[in-house]
Design a protein around this motif. Structure first.
Motif, PDB file in Angstrom:
ATOM      1  N   PRO A  22      41.240  37.238  37.545  1.00 40.49           N
ATOM      2  CA  PRO A  22      42.473  38.031  38.570  1.00 40.49           C
ATOM      3  C   PRO A  22      44.049  37.887  38.507  1.00 40.49           C
ATOM      4  CG  PRO A  22      40.370  37.400  39.881  1.00 40.49           C
ATOM      5  CD  PRO A  22      40.224  36.766  38.591  1.00 40.49           C
ATOM      6  N   VAL A  23      44.227  36.398  38.233  1.00 43.20           N
ATOM      7  CA  VAL A  23      45.488  35.924  38.146  1.00 43.20           C
ATOM      8  C   VAL A  23      45.929  36.404  36.859  1.00 43.20           C
ATOM      9  CG1 VAL A  23      47.172  34.008  38.159  1.00 43.20           C
ATOM     10  CG2 VAL A  23      45.056  33.992  39.239  1.00 43.20           C
ATOM     11  N   LEU A  42      25.989  38.903  48.484  1.00 44.23           N
ATOM     12  CA  LEU A  42      26.825  37.701  47.653  1.00 44.23           C
ATOM     13  C   LEU A  42      27.917  38.520  46.677  1.00 44.23           C
ATOM     14  CD1 LEU A  42      26.945  34.646  47.126  1.00 44.23           C
ATOM     15  CD2 LEU A  42      25.197  34.923  45.513  1.00 44.23           C
ATOM     16  N   ILE A  63      30.356  37.924  38.059  1.00 45.27           N
ATOM     17  CA  ILE A  63      29.851  38.156  39.298  1.00 45.27           C
ATOM     18  C   ILE A  63      28.093  38.241  38.932  1.00 45.27           C
ATOM     19  CG2 ILE A  63      29.385  39.903  41.056  1.00 45.27           C
ATOM     20  CD1 ILE A  63      32.428  40.558  40.984  1.00 45.27           C
ATOM     21  N   ILE A  95      35.041  39.873  34.800  1.00 46.36           N
ATOM     22  CA  ILE A  95      34.969  39.356  36.078  1.00 46.36           C
ATOM     23  C   ILE A  95      33.405  40.014  36.576  1.00 46.36           C
ATOM     24  CG2 ILE A  95      35.480  40.206  38.420  1.00 46.36           C
ATOM     25  CD1 ILE A  95      38.348  39.876  37.511  1.00 46.36           C
ATOM     26  N   ILE A 125      35.629  34.333  37.503  1.00 49.25           N
ATOM     27  CA  ILE A 125      36.030  34.830  38.858  1.00 49.25           C
ATOM     28  C   ILE A 125      37.421  34.756  39.396  1.00 49.25           C
ATOM     29  CG2 ILE A 125      33.873  36.147  39.073  1.00 49.25           C
ATOM     30  CD1 ILE A 125      33.427  33.915  41.390  1.00 49.25           C
ATOM     31  N   LEU A 126      37.541  33.137  39.259  1.00 48.89           N
ATOM     32  CA  LEU A 126      38.637  32.860  39.960  1.00 48.89           C
ATOM     33  C   LEU A 126      39.972  32.895  38.971  1.00 48.89           C
ATOM     34  CD1 LEU A 126      37.038  29.888  42.001  1.00 48.89           C
ATOM     35  CD2 LEU A 126      37.536  32.056  42.716  1.00 48.89           C
ATOM     36  N   VAL A 173      19.423  41.384  35.257  1.00 52.21           N
ATOM     37  CA  VAL A 173      20.208  40.713  36.104  1.00 52.21           C
ATOM     38  C   VAL A 173      20.429  41.045  37.419  1.00 52.21           C
ATOM     39  CG1 VAL A 173      22.088  39.789  34.256  1.00 52.21           C
ATOM     40  CG2 VAL A 173      22.085  42.159  35.031  1.00 52.21           C
ATOM     41  N   ALA A 174      21.035  40.592  38.318  1.00 56.72           N
ATOM     42  CA  ALA A 174      21.096  41.257  39.613  1.00 56.72           C
ATOM     43  C   ALA A 174      21.542  42.688  39.754  1.00 56.72           C
ATOM     44  CB  ALA A 174      21.882  40.423  40.575  1.00 56.72           C
ATOM     45  N   PHE A 175      22.770  42.880  38.805  1.00 59.66           N
ATOM     46  CA  PHE A 175      23.178  44.329  38.929  1.00 59.66           C
ATOM     47  C   PHE A 175      23.386  44.835  37.669  1.00 59.66           C
ATOM     48  CE2 PHE A 175      25.709  41.591  42.223  1.00 59.66           C
ATOM     49  CZ  PHE A 175      24.925  41.884  43.052  1.00 59.66           C
ATOM     50  N   PRO A 176      22.368  45.673  37.273  1.00 57.52           N
ATOM     51  CA  PRO A 176      21.996  46.026  35.980  1.00 57.52           C
ATOM     52  C   PRO A 176      23.269  47.054  35.438  1.00 57.52           C
ATOM     53  CG  PRO A 176      20.100  46.140  36.854  1.00 57.52           C
ATOM     54  CD  PRO A 176      20.904  45.759  37.946  1.00 57.52           C
ATOM     55  N   HIS A 190      13.842  45.302  39.665  1.00 55.46           N
ATOM     56  CA  HIS A 190      13.907  44.100  39.162  1.00 55.46           C
ATOM     57  C   HIS A 190      14.075  43.056  40.327  1.00 55.46           C
ATOM     58  CE1 HIS A 190      18.207  45.621  39.260  1.00 55.46           C
ATOM     59  NE2 HIS A 190      18.529  44.294  39.784  1.00 55.46           N
ATOM     60  N   LEU A 197      42.281  36.448  44.683  1.00 56.92           N
ATOM     61  CA  LEU A 197      43.262  35.845  43.513  1.00 56.92           C
ATOM     62  C   LEU A 197      44.144  36.851  42.997  1.00 56.92           C
ATOM     63  CD1 LEU A 197      40.474  33.674  43.042  1.00 56.92           C
ATOM     64  CD2 LEU A 197      42.837  32.903  42.870  1.00 56.92           C
ATOM     65  N   ILE A 226      46.893  40.258  37.565  1.00 54.54           N
ATOM     66  CA  ILE A 226      48.136  40.374  38.197  1.00 54.54           C
ATOM     67  C   ILE A 226      49.465  40.342  37.113  1.00 54.54           C
ATOM     68  CG2 ILE A 226      48.488  38.359  39.431  1.00 54.54           C
ATOM     69  CD1 ILE A 226      49.268  41.839  40.842  1.00 54.54           C
ATOM     70  N   HIS A 274      21.831  32.406  41.595  1.00 54.50           N
ATOM     71  CA  HIS A 274      21.649  32.169  42.829  1.00 54.50           C
ATOM     72  C   HIS A 274      20.359  32.829  43.466  1.00 54.50           C
ATOM     73  CE1 HIS A 274      24.751  29.693  44.906  1.00 54.50           C
ATOM     74  NE2 HIS A 274      25.495  30.215  43.960  1.00 54.50           N
ATOM     75  N   ILE A 318      26.533  34.849  38.494  1.00 53.35           N
ATOM     76  CA  ILE A 318      26.683  33.935  39.749  1.00 53.35           C
ATOM     77  C   ILE A 318      25.283  34.484  40.691  1.00 53.35           C
ATOM     78  CG2 ILE A 318      27.725  33.208  41.588  1.00 53.35           C
ATOM     79  CD1 ILE A 318      30.228  32.568  40.191  1.00 53.35           C
ATOM     80  N   VAL A 319      25.359  35.620  40.891  1.00 53.61           N
ATOM     81  CA  VAL A 319      24.653  36.312  41.745  1.00 53.61           C
ATOM     82  C   VAL A 319      23.020  36.119  41.303  1.00 53.61           C
ATOM     83  CG1 VAL A 319      23.573  38.293  43.036  1.00 53.61           C
ATOM     84  CG2 VAL A 319      25.992  37.805  42.664  1.00 53.61           C
ATOM     85  N   PHE A 350      48.134  29.747  34.136  1.00 55.63           N
ATOM     86  CA  PHE A 350      46.952  29.623  35.075  1.00 55.63           C
ATOM     87  C   PHE A 350      45.664  30.299  34.954  1.00 55.63           C
ATOM     88  CE2 PHE A 350      44.990  30.302  39.157  1.00 55.63           C
ATOM     89  CZ  PHE A 350      44.930  28.998  39.715  1.00 55.63           C
TER      90      PHE A 350
END
Lengths: 548, 265
Positions: free
Chosen positions: A211-212, B28, A173, A169, A207-208, A107-110, B15, B39, A215, A180, A176-177, A248
């Motif tokens: 966070p709600v 990103l 992230i 979360i 991710i959207l 993945v992008a951020f191991p 990677h 949020l 809080i 993409h 998605i990254v 929500f």
């Protein structure tokens, strides 16, 4: 084929010992650790479910007192929701499969991925500690004002859920990254496997919405510890605002659960019907549509909480609209199966169960989305049955399907098909016995979460409990079969089911780096070019076979 | 680990195929993370909107106890620190190490100054019992002396009439006062009911924001410490860039908090 080299170096044999697992950056090992942890909590949550069903065998006290019962059903809900079903498919199978499906090395951020797992462990510890400190008895929704006044350990449990939110979360992230930025040459958005479209839509919600929840739970903790008064009516606060905040997140969260399950379905239905998926774009975009609509329907949990009539009507209409993309998916799966050559292997049995059970779960959701019927059905067993048909009949069934589908890839072993089918059959029967009876008693007025009930409901409760025991037996068969396969199973070929997505192009189990060079991605549902090869016991591209 | 073709000291994770892919992935990811932060605060902004919409009288009355001069000073400080941060990113891109060090130090200083002013404000509230929820125990005489403007509001208009929640006989029960209660309770009232709601919202919002300032300072501090190893240069300024993005978000949230809490009419 390349059996000897695969054994020489795969991700399972690449490094030994606790540290090589617990501090690994390899997405496959993180996926396996997630799978083991999540399965453990599935069993724990299931254990609480057995306690609930046993208690409800008779009216009044059967095995525990009323307060304990409140704690047990809360724990069942909280463990299943926060520790099993939300991380479930994305964290276990998504982590394992997503990079390999993309032909990527990781993945992008191991590191973030590993952190996400560690946070999961910490969050789980807080949740389990709360059981020892005096288990929560608020129901998994932690509604105020009861959650701010009860003497049980709400803080520890909600802190656990807060930390698990971060874990979720970070997974979102990463996905998605990765989707993409790390698609291989040849994989345009319209050639992305549908499982990845589903994970992508899931990640948007993660991710959207999460966070709600973060809080909300923070405010609940501050409310309990400092008395900040934002949800406390005695101090001018509004407890219904808590419900708005909570839902929500938590309504979109049910799509965090179901969307990956739908992604699994798209893969299974196509592969085991030996046919190209029907309506690829419709399925892909309907995932995104569900993700968007999921944010607009939370108010349907508050039809009876004193929300304005206009608000109720709008939320009701929006709730109905979610049925459209869901139905688009179901009809496209049916169209995929039409005139396919359907193979009833274990994963496909789960896929077929999903179609039926999720169909029932989805349609009964419309009963609850309609304002007038909801007033009657609100807080009855009808609601319990509805969300178990979607969450268990949908998500858990798809989770089991995914587990049997990717098991050979993850561990390089084939399980016993006979035992697998038996377990799938028992799950189906046990599930319907457990929850269909709940639809009936709910529509007759049996309230949810009650410890005691009038005698005329007892026969339904007994049926439901018998169903739950059948489910328990099914899980013993299922787990026994899979564990047995690890030691005694036939070695899995690279592509046992004849799937065209990239993860089946590398060995089973995959080597540490997945692919030496990024593979060229074609149509992920072009199954025609794969043919069964007796000598390897699996599928291979047509050209390779003719060459050999 | 793979080295760049030009032999720079900077490595990209195995990677990723190209440095550009690594850079863009990081960027990103950071933006998505910032969306989650928005949020997180979004919940509090929603709570603010609900309570202010229903009870404008509480907000109009209670905001007078906040010192808008200190708030303005803090706004100025944070905006300046955002400028120095943006400039720091630029000097990292240009490879100007000395300027980068100076600007990062200034940014850190700005963040600390902000927190210092915040401590002064919190201490004032603490002393006067102007706290959240159940800790709200104001000392009316003293506060009236120190805040004549709040008393003025009371004289100008009877506050009970201003609540947007209709009396119980008309609207839903719950938060509403009955019609009698409204009249009797507020004819000679000293302050509107439930003033503690404002301070609950105030402390929740500024407190969470304060925690984010601390987090931002830690991140920038970490970037600052790594400066000595010569970690940044024209081909490797991601860490400075990401820390900068985070700092701008913290700044931006304050820019919304300041008018919403301090400048109410």
């Amino acid at each position: 084929m390349n059996g000897s080299t695969a054994v020489a170096d795969n991700y399972l044999s690449h490094g030994r010992g606790f540290r090589s697992w617990f501090f690994t950056l390899d997405h496959k090992r993180i996926g396996v650790m997630y799978l083991a942890s999540i399965f453990f909590f599935l069993i724990l949550g299931g254990f609480f479910a057995m306690l609930i069903r046993t208690e409800l065998l008779t009216p009044g006290r059967t095995i525990m007192d009323a307060d304990t019962y409140n704690q047990v059903f809360t724990l069942h809900g909280a463990v299943m929701i926060f520790l099993f079903i939300i991380p479930g498919i994305p964290a276990a199978f998504g982590n394992f499969v997503l990079p390999v499906m993309l032909g990527a090395k990781d993945v992008a951020f191991p590191r973030l991925n590993l952190l996400s797992y560690h946070l999961y462990v910490v969050g789980a510890i807080f949740s389990v500690v709360s059981i020892l400190l005096g288990a929560v008895d608020t129901g998994w929704t932690f509604y105020t004002p009861y959650s701010t006044t009860t003497h049980t350990s709400v803080v520890s449990m909600t802190l656990g859920a807060f930390i698990l939110g971060f874990s979720s979360i970070f997974t979102g992230i990463n996905f998605i990254v990765t989707i993409h930025r790390m698609r291989p040459p040849g994989m345009s958005w319209n050639r992305l496997p549908l499982f990845l479209w589903a994970l992508y839509s899931t990640a948007i919600i993660q991710i959207l919405a999460t966070p709600v929840l973060g809080i909300t739970l923070l405010l609940l903790i501050v409310e309990r510890l400092l008395g900040i008064g934002i949800f406390d009516p005695a101090l001018g606060g509004d407890p219904v605002l808590y419900q708005h905040f909570f839902w929500f997140y938590s309504h979109p969260a049910v799509y965090i659960m179901i969307l990956p399950a739908m992604g699994v379905m798209s893969e299974l239905i196509s592969v085991f019907s030996r046919k190209h998926i029907f309506g690829y774009k419709a399925i892909a975009y309907s995932s995104v549509a569900i993700a968007v609509l999921s944010f607009l329907v939370w108010g349907h949990h508050m039809f009876t909480s004193g929300q304005s009539d206009l608000g109720n009507m709008i939320f009701s209409a929006l709730t109905f609209s979610v049925a459209i993309p869901s139905a688009i998916k179901v009809f496209n799966w049916l169209a995929t199966m039409y005139k396919g050559s359907i193979r009833l292997d274990t994963p496909m049995l789960y896929a077929l169960s999903f179609l039926l059970l999720f169909g029932i779960g989805g349609l009964t959701g419309l009963f609850l989305g309609a304002l007038a019927t909801d007033v009657h059905l609100h807080d009855t067993y009808f609601v319990v049955a509805h969300f178990h048909y979607t969450m268990m009949g949908g998500v858990l069934i798809a989770f089991l399907g995914a587990m049997h589908y990717w098991w050979p890839k993850m561990f390089g072993r084939m399980y016993s098909e006979k035992a697998g089918r038996l377990a799938a059959f028992l799950v189906f029967v046990g599930f319907n016995l457990t929850f269909f009876s709940q639809f009936v008693m709910g529509s007759q007025g049996m309230p949810r979460r009650y410890y005691n009930y009038v005698d005329r409901f007892q026969s339904y409760h007994v049926l439901s409990t018998i169903g739950a025991y059948v489910l328990a037996i099914a899980f013993v068969v299922l787990a026994g079969n899979l564990i047995h396969s690890l030691f005694r199973g036939r070695k899995a070929p690279a592509n046992p089911w004849g799937s065209a997505t990239l993860e089946w192009m590398c060995a089973s189990p995959p080597p540490h780096d997945n692919f030496a060079e990024p593979p060229e991605a074609g149509d992920p549902y072009d199954l025609e070019h794969l043919v069964y090869d007796e000598s390897i016991g699996g599928y291979a591209p047509r050209t390779a076979r003719e060459g050999a | 680990m793979r080295r760049l073709e030009n032999g720079a000291a900077h490595e990209i994770p195995h990677h990723f195929a190209t440095p550009r892919q690594a850079y863009e992935s990081g960027k990103l990811g950071m933006w998505i993370f910032l969306a989650t932060e928005v949020l997180l605060f979004g919940g509090l902004f929603a709570a603010y909107a609900v309570y202010r919409g229903n009870h404008p009288e509480i907000f109009i009355y209670a905001h007078r106890f906040l010192d808008s001069r200190l708030g303005a000073l803090n706004t100025l400080i944070l905006i300046t620190s955002s400028l120095t941060m943006a400039w720091a990113v630029r000097s990292a891109q240009l490879g100007n190490r000395r300027l980068l060090t100076l600007l990062l130090a200034l940014t850190l200083l700005g963040g600390c100054a902000f927190l210092g002013v915040k401590v002064v404000e919190y201490e004032h509230k603490w002393k006067h019992g102007l706290l959240w929820g159940k800790r709200y125990r104001p000392h009316p005489a003293e506060t009236a002396q120190e805040h004549p403007s709040a008393a003025e509001v009371l004289r100008e208009a009877p506050l009970g009439d201003r609540t947007n929640i209709p009396p119980a006989a008309i609207g839903p029960s719950g938060l509403a006062f009955s019609a009698d209660e409204t009249r009797a309770g507020h004819a000679d009232a000293e302050e509107p009911r439930n003033v503690q709601l404002f301070f609950g919202v105030y402390f929740a919002m500024t407190g969470l924001h304060g925690l984010h300032v601390v987090a931002g300072l830690l991140v920038i501090g970490w970037v600052f410490v790594r400066l000595r190893g010569g970690a940044y240069g024209p081909s490797n300024f991601e860490a400075v860039d990401r820390a900068g993005l985070y700092w701008h978000l913290v700044d931006l949230i304050w820019i919304f908090l300041f008018p919403l809490l301090y400048l109410i009419h």
